[in-house]
Design a protein around this motif. Structure first.
Motif, mmCIF file in Angstrom:
data_model
loop_
_atom_site.group_PDB
_atom_site.id
_atom_site.type_symbol
_atom_site.label_atom_id
_atom_site.label_comp_id
_atom_site.label_asym_id
_atom_site.label_seq_id
_atom_site.Cartn_x
_atom_site.Cartn_y
_atom_site.Cartn_z
ATOM 1 N N THR A 184 -11.674 17.612 20.859
ATOM 2 C CA THR A 184 -11.253 18.825 20.151
ATOM 3 C C THR A 184 -9.957 19.405 20.733
ATOM 4 O O THR A 184 -9.291 20.204 20.085
ATOM 5 C CB THR A 184 -12.366 19.890 20.177
ATOM 6 O OG1 THR A 184 -12.794 20.061 21.530
ATOM 7 C CG2 THR A 184 -13.549 19.470 19.324
ATOM 8 N N LYS A 202 -6.322 19.260 18.833
ATOM 9 C CA LYS A 202 -5.780 20.204 17.847
ATOM 10 C C LYS A 202 -4.428 20.698 18.359
ATOM 11 O O LYS A 202 -4.289 21.104 19.506
ATOM 12 C CB LYS A 202 -6.755 21.372 17.641
ATOM 13 C CG LYS A 202 -6.330 22.309 16.542
ATOM 14 C CD LYS A 202 -7.402 23.352 16.272
ATOM 15 C CE LYS A 202 -6.954 24.311 15.206
ATOM 16 N NZ LYS A 202 -7.974 25.320 14.924
ATOM 17 N N ILE A 245 -1.886 18.142 14.060
ATOM 18 C CA ILE A 245 -3.318 18.274 13.747
ATOM 19 C C ILE A 245 -3.626 19.768 13.652
ATOM 20 O O ILE A 245 -3.496 20.502 14.638
ATOM 21 C CB ILE A 245 -4.197 17.609 14.825
ATOM 22 C CG1 ILE A 245 -3.939 16.105 14.875
ATOM 23 C CG2 ILE A 245 -5.684 17.891 14.548
ATOM 24 C CD1 ILE A 245 -4.678 15.385 15.992
ATOM 25 N N GLU A 293 -6.574 20.960 12.254
ATOM 26 C CA GLU A 293 -8.020 21.197 12.284
ATOM 27 C C GLU A 293 -8.713 19.938 12.765
ATOM 28 O O GLU A 293 -8.241 18.825 12.517
ATOM 29 C CB GLU A 293 -8.510 21.553 10.882
ATOM 30 C CG GLU A 293 -9.862 22.211 10.833
ATOM 31 C CD GLU A 293 -9.860 23.608 11.430
ATOM 32 O OE1 GLU A 293 -10.747 23.854 12.255
ATOM 33 O OE2 GLU A 293 -8.980 24.417 11.105
ATOM 34 N N ILE A 294 -9.823 20.101 13.454
ATOM 35 C CA ILE A 294 -10.684 18.980 13.818
ATOM 36 C C ILE A 294 -12.092 19.339 13.396
ATOM 37 O O ILE A 294 -12.659 20.328 13.875
ATOM 38 C CB ILE A 294 -10.616 18.673 15.327
ATOM 39 C CG1 ILE A 294 -9.202 18.217 15.703
ATOM 40 C CG2 ILE A 294 -11.655 17.603 15.700
ATOM 41 C CD1 ILE A 294 -8.998 17.929 17.162
ATOM 42 N N GLU A 353 -16.052 18.565 13.174
ATOM 43 C CA GLU A 353 -17.074 17.844 13.927
ATOM 44 C C GLU A 353 -18.218 17.517 12.989
ATOM 45 O O GLU A 353 -18.871 18.399 12.451
ATOM 46 C CB GLU A 353 -17.563 18.712 15.082
ATOM 47 C CG GLU A 353 -18.528 18.009 15.989
ATOM 48 C CD GLU A 353 -18.908 18.859 17.188
ATOM 49 O OE1 GLU A 353 -19.857 18.484 17.877
ATOM 50 O OE2 GLU A 353 -18.271 19.900 17.426
ATOM 51 N N PHE A 386 -15.645 12.827 14.925
ATOM 52 C CA PHE A 386 -14.707 13.927 14.735
ATOM 53 C C PHE A 386 -13.643 13.453 13.752
ATOM 54 O O PHE A 386 -13.243 12.290 13.777
ATOM 55 C CB PHE A 386 -14.038 14.295 16.061
ATOM 56 C CG PHE A 386 -14.964 14.938 17.046
ATOM 57 C CD1 PHE A 386 -15.113 16.310 17.082
ATOM 58 C CD2 PHE A 386 -15.681 14.166 17.941
ATOM 59 C CE1 PHE A 386 -15.967 16.905 17.994
ATOM 60 C CE2 PHE A 386 -16.533 14.740 18.856
ATOM 61 C CZ PHE A 386 -16.674 16.122 18.887
ATOM 62 N N ALA A 434 -9.788 14.434 12.119
ATOM 63 C CA ALA A 434 -8.566 15.232 12.231
ATOM 64 C C ALA A 434 -8.013 15.526 10.842
ATOM 65 O O ALA A 434 -8.117 14.697 9.933
ATOM 66 C CB ALA A 434 -7.523 14.487 13.044
ATOM 67 N N LEU A 479 -11.303 10.414 14.430
ATOM 68 C CA LEU A 479 -10.739 10.303 15.771
ATOM 69 C C LEU A 479 -11.680 9.404 16.582
ATOM 70 O O LEU A 479 -12.650 9.866 17.166
ATOM 71 C CB LEU A 479 -10.623 11.678 16.418
ATOM 72 C CG LEU A 479 -9.588 12.599 15.781
ATOM 73 C CD1 LEU A 479 -9.753 14.027 16.266
ATOM 74 C CD2 LEU A 479 -8.185 12.094 16.065
#
Length: 175
Positions: free
Chosen positions: A102, A105, A120, A122-123, A125, A130, A132, A145
């Motif tokens: 994370t 980002k 990036i 936003e990531i 979950e 994850f 991106a 990711l």
């Protein structure tokens, strides 16, 4: 309590016995580090608190839980497959030199074929991975990711080098 104010720890996999015990699968890396007095279950888009009367953590990322007021298999069955959260205030502190996915980002993404894609923003979950989100040519491109796509993480310059699958960017641009 809102989902934005919490972090995801896992979900209830099944009931155990007849007295309301449930099994929880932890997707949080170190369940033993969590303060487990109560948890929030996502039910119909809302977070509902459940107070833990007892819990026993196992070595395989699972734990067996009894919640206050859940005293029958029927009540416990209603909780199966519900996602569990804890407030962000209870998130364990981590070492300064520890790098999490994370933390990517804000990194600039460079693809082997397409070159620089952008930052990036936003990531997300999801269970198992994850994802991106990168704005590129007025569209949002999403990619997982994972070790298969990431070539190098240049922490010093904030650049993520990836090798995206053939046609992935075109999918978003031609949508």
């Amino acid at each position: 309590m809102k989902i934005e104010d919490c972090f995801y720890i896992g979900y209830i996999t099944k009931t155990k016995g007849l007295k309301g015990e449930v099994q929880v699968y932890f997707e949080y890396d170190e369940p033993a580090d969590l303060k487990l007095d109560s948890v929030f279950a996502e039910i119909n888009g809302k977070l509902v608190p459940f107070f833990i009367s007892s819990c026993k953590l196992q070595n395989n990322q699972t734990g067996n839980f009894y919640f206050d007021d859940i005293d029958s298999i029927e009540k416990a069955e209603a909780l199966v497959r519900k996602k569990l959260y804890l407030p962000n205030s209870l998130k364990p502190e981590r070492d300064e030199d520890e790098f999490l996915i994370t933390d990517l980002k804000g990194f600039i993404v460079h693809d082997e074929k397409a070159g620089e894609l952008g930052e990036i923003i936003e990531i997300h979950e999801y269970p198992q991975q994850f994802v991106a989100v990168v704005p590129y040519k007025n569209k949002e491109i999403m990619f997982p990711l994972n070790d298969d796509l990431i070539i190098e993480i240049d922490d010093e310059s904030g650049i993520l080098h990836v090798d995206l699958p053939e046609g992935l960017i075109d999918l978003y641009l031609n949508a």
